[in-house]
Design an enzyme around this catalytic site. Structure first.
Site: not given
Length: 264
Positions: A44, A66, A183
């Protein structure tokens, strides 16, 4: 066509490895051993390059970035790569930032592998939601300030209404819970508005960008000033937002609300 037989873990198989929040010294010994055995690593974007120093010199490293808000490899293609590599006889490590099972889509990947007849192993990593506040010297739980902790995403799946922040704020207030928001930068105003329906405006908040890395930045503020602090200080993704009285455990909190910048 799905395969009914499960591929033995003693032969070619896939291991999901948590690479931790960024600091390569926070890897577990088990993670280091798995990385060192791998012939193929699917990595990632948020994984520190220093982690890959534990890989074999001839290991094939495939970056499958990602990162929120950026172009990234589709999850379906990552699934395909994992299965294909295992079927080719490779020892596969799916290397993920933080912990595979905390907002890392590890659950989806394990389910897909099992549907394809491949049994996966999972090696946990330290999640940034823990490492971020720990780096400031404060706990996520404290028997006088927080009876529990909620890890929650601020990024809803397309077509999903996402979290009911109003209901969560009221529960957090009544149950004395710490909220750790992943996030959440792109939806910050919406999150703040919802949380203020159940939590006081002076609820302590810590924002930690790039947790555990040399260029980590952090800010201490209140829920009422959360969005304005983020904007003023230019804090961006990847950032962890910690909401709750445990933030009072940060040493600087009792003197003033500050922004720290660490030299790169």
């Amino acid at each position: 066509m799905k395969h009914s037989a499960v591929i033995s873990a003693s032969g070619s198989h896939c291991t999901l490895v948590g690479a931790g929040p960024g600091d390569p010294e926070l890897l577990t010994l088990k993670a280091v051993r798995a990385i060192a055995r791998a012939t193929v690593l699917l990595v990632d974007d948020l994984v520190n390059d220093a982690v890959l120093e534990h890989a074999k010199p001839d290991a094939r490293i495939i970056h499958v970035g990602k990162r929120g808000g950026c172009a990234s490899t589709s999850q379906a293609f990552i699934h395909k790569l994992m299965v294909q590599a295992v079927r080719e006889g490779e020892t596969v490590v799916r290397l993920k930032g933080g912990d595979p099972f905390i907002f890392g889509r590890g659950g989806e990947e394990v389910e897909h592998l099992r549907e394809e007849g491949i049994e996966a192993e999972v090696i946990n990593g330290i999640t940034s939601g823990l490492a971020g506040l720990t780096s400031l010297g404060a706990p996520l739980t404290h028997r006088n300030r927080a009876h529990g902790v909620v890890f929650i995403t601020g990024h809803a799946k397309p077509g999903d209404e996402g979290t009911d922040w109003v209901a969560l704020s009221r529960t957090a207030y009544q149950a004395k819970l710490t909220l750790v928001i992943y996030m959440g930068v792109s939806s910050l105003h919406h999150i703040q508005t919802g949380l203020l329906q159940g939590l006081p405006t002076d609820t302590p908040v810590a924002i930690v960008q790039n947790a555990s890395l040399p260029h980590q930045r952090e800010a201490l503020t209140t829920l009422g000033q959360l969005a304005s602090t983020m904007t003023r200080e230019g804090l961006k993704s990847p950032s962890i937002i910690v909401v709750g009285d445990v933030v009072q455990g940060v040493r600087a909190w009792e003197t003033e609300m500050v922004v720290h910048r660490r030299a790169a």
